[in-house]
Design a protein around this motif. Structure first.
Motif, PDB file in Angstrom:
ATOM      1  N   VAL A  51     -32.364  -1.442 -15.278  1.00 25.80           N
ATOM      2  CA  VAL A  51     -33.472  -2.010 -16.050  1.00 25.80           C
ATOM      3  C   VAL A  51     -34.089  -3.182 -15.293  1.00 25.80           C
ATOM      4  O   VAL A  51     -35.316  -3.337 -15.249  1.00 25.80           O
ATOM      5  N   GLU A  52     -33.257  -4.010 -14.689  1.00 31.13           N
ATOM      6  CA  GLU A  52     -33.746  -5.142 -13.914  1.00 31.13           C
ATOM      7  C   GLU A  52     -34.606  -4.671 -12.738  1.00 31.13           C
ATOM      8  O   GLU A  52     -35.684  -5.234 -12.471  1.00 31.13           O
ATOM      9  N   PHE A  67     -27.380 -10.801 -17.752  1.00 32.83           N
ATOM     10  CA  PHE A  67     -26.191 -11.393 -18.375  1.00 32.83           C
ATOM     11  C   PHE A  67     -25.326 -10.249 -18.863  1.00 32.83           C
ATOM     12  O   PHE A  67     -25.510  -9.726 -19.959  1.00 32.83           O
ATOM     13  N   ASP A  68     -24.371  -9.830 -18.022  1.00 35.10           N
ATOM     14  CA  ASP A  68     -23.476  -8.737 -18.368  1.00 35.10           C
ATOM     15  C   ASP A  68     -22.103  -9.019 -17.785  1.00 35.10           C
ATOM     16  O   ASP A  68     -21.832 -10.133 -17.312  1.00 35.10           O
ATOM     17  N   ASN A  78     -21.581 -22.833 -21.284  1.00 34.63           N
ATOM     18  CA  ASN A  78     -22.705 -22.807 -22.210  1.00 34.63           C
ATOM     19  C   ASN A  78     -23.977 -22.531 -21.411  1.00 34.63           C
ATOM     20  O   ASN A  78     -24.721 -23.446 -21.054  1.00 34.63           O
ATOM     21  N   PRO A  79     -24.236 -21.247 -21.093  1.00 35.40           N
ATOM     22  CA  PRO A  79     -25.311 -20.922 -20.150  1.00 35.40           C
ATOM     23  C   PRO A  79     -26.684 -20.818 -20.773  1.00 35.40           C
ATOM     24  O   PRO A  79     -27.653 -20.578 -20.056  1.00 35.40           O
ATOM     25  N   GLN A  80     -26.819 -20.977 -22.089  1.00 33.86           N
ATOM     26  CA  GLN A  80     -28.102 -20.698 -22.727  1.00 33.86           C
ATOM     27  C   GLN A  80     -29.233 -21.545 -22.170  1.00 33.86           C
ATOM     28  O   GLN A  80     -30.263 -21.029 -21.746  1.00 33.86           O
ATOM     29  N   ASP A  81     -29.055 -22.860 -22.162  1.00 41.53           N
ATOM     30  CA  ASP A  81     -30.130 -23.730 -21.676  1.00 41.53           C
ATOM     31  C   ASP A  81     -30.427 -23.478 -20.209  1.00 41.53           C
ATOM     32  O   ASP A  81     -31.580 -23.447 -19.782  1.00 41.53           O
ATOM     33  N   GLY A  92     -29.498  -8.041 -20.745  1.00 44.78           N
ATOM     34  CA  GLY A  92     -28.059  -8.111 -20.935  1.00 44.78           C
ATOM     35  C   GLY A  92     -27.525  -7.001 -21.811  1.00 44.78           C
ATOM     36  O   GLY A  92     -28.273  -6.209 -22.386  1.00 44.78           O
ATOM     37  N   THR A  93     -26.207  -6.949 -21.899  1.00 40.57           N
ATOM     38  CA  THR A  93     -25.530  -6.033 -22.792  1.00 40.57           C
ATOM     39  C   THR A  93     -25.483  -6.667 -24.184  1.00 40.57           C
ATOM     40  O   THR A  93     -26.136  -7.672 -24.449  1.00 40.57           O
TER      41      THR A  93
END
Length: 260
Positions: A51-52, A67-68, A78-81, A92-93
Motif C-alpha cells: 500500500v505504501e 506503523f506495523d 509514545n510515537p503519536q506526536d 498501518g495494521t
C-alpha cells in the motif's frame, strides 16, 4: 470467486497453485469464475508495504510512514506526536487504530475491510465485525473524523452492522448462521493435538474414525510447531462419549479453540 476465498497463492514445481489455509489442500488456479464464467481473475490482497508503494507512486509529494510489526519497534514508546507531526499519511495494521484519537487526524480508511471474511474459519465474520467496530470506536472519542470503509462485500452483516453499530442485529444473524451450519456455540469443537513419534499415523487413525462416525472433522499439519491436529465438531454429549477412546492417542486437547 467466493469458492476460492481463503486460499493462499504459492508456487509448487514451477506451477502457481492455491493452498487452503485450513486443510493444506492444493487446488489449481481456475481459468474462469464458477458462477459468472468471467475470466478476468486476479489474486486480491496487499500488505502495508505494498500500500505504501502504490500510494507513493500515485502521490509522490506525500510524506508517508508505516506503523506495523516491522516498523513500530523502531519508534519511541509514545510515537503519536512524533509520527503524526512529521507525516501526511500513516499506513498501518489494526494496531494503528489508536492514532485515530490524535487531534491532527481528520480522515481514516479501512482498506479491504472484508478480506477476513475470506478466511475459512468459524469466527471470521465475528473477527471482522470486531476489528471494524474497535476502529470506529476510536473515532467517537476524538474530534469529528471521516472514516472510509472499503470492501468488496459492503452488504455483509459483519460490515454493515459494524458501520451502523447494530451489535444485536449482527449477533442474531451470526447465531442463525452457526445454527444452520451446526457450528459452536450451537455445538462444541474439540481439537486433538498429536506430537512425537507416529503423530501423523495416530492423527490419521483418529480422523478416519471421526469420518466413519459422520462427525464434522478436518485434519491439518502445523509445520511450525511440528504437530498434527484433528478438529472435531459435534454435540457436547457426543464429544464426551468419544473422549475416553481418543484421548490416550493425543498429546493435548483444546476445547473450543479460538482459531477455528
Amino acid at each position: 470467486m467466493s469458492d476460492y476465498f481463503g486460499l493462499k497463492e504459492m508456487t509448487r514445481n514451477g506451477k502457481t497453485v492455491l493452498l487452503s489455509r485450513q486443510t493444506d489442500a492444493v487446488f489449481d488456479v481456475p481459468a474462469a469464475c464458477a458462477k459468472c464464467r468471467g475470466t478476468n481473475l486476479r489474486i486480491v490482497g496487499a500488505g502495508t508495504q505494498k500500500v505504501e508503494e502504490l500510494l507513493g507512486a500515485h502521490l509522490p509529494n506525500l510524506r508517508i510512514a508505516r506503523f506495523d510489526t516491522e516498523t513500530k519497534e523502531g519508534y519511541a514508546k509514545n510515537p503519536q506526536d512524533m509520527l503524526l507531526t512529521n507525516v501526511d499519511v500513516l499506513i498501518g495494521t489494526h494496531s494503528a487504530a489508536e492514532f485515530l484519537q490524535h487531534p491532527e487526524v481528520t480522515f481514516g480508511a479501512i482498506l479491504m475491510a472484508d478480506l477476513g471474511l475470506s478466511i475459512p474459519a468459524i469466527r471470521s465474520s465475528e473477527l471482522v465485525y470486531q476489528r471494524i467496530s474497535e476502529t470506529l470506536f476510536q473515532v467517537t472519542k476524538n474530534v469529528p473524523t471521516t472514516i472510509f470503509v472499503q470492501a468488496f462485500r459492503p452488504e455483509d452483516p459483519a460490515i454493515a452492522c459494524a458501520i451502523t453499530g447494530d451489535r444485536e442485529k449482527f449477533a442474531l444473524h451470526e447465531l442463525r448462521s452457526r445454527s444452520d451450519a451446526k457450528y459452536p456455540p450451537i455445538t462444541q469443537a474439540m481439537r486433538l493435538i498429536f506430537r512425537g513419534t507416529q503423530a501423523k499415523e495416530r492423527a490419521m487413525l483418529t480422523f478416519k474414525q471421526a469420518q466413519a462416525a459422520s462427525l464434522t472433522s478436518w485434519m491439518k499439519q502445523e509445520f511450525s510447531k511440528g504437530m498434527w491436529c484433528v478438529t472435531l465438531i459435534a454435540a457436547p454429549s457426543v464429544l464426551r462419549n468419544i473422549m475416553q477412546e481418543l484421548c490416550p492417542r493425543c498429546s493435548a486437547i483444546d476445547i473450543d479453540p479460538l482459531d477455528l
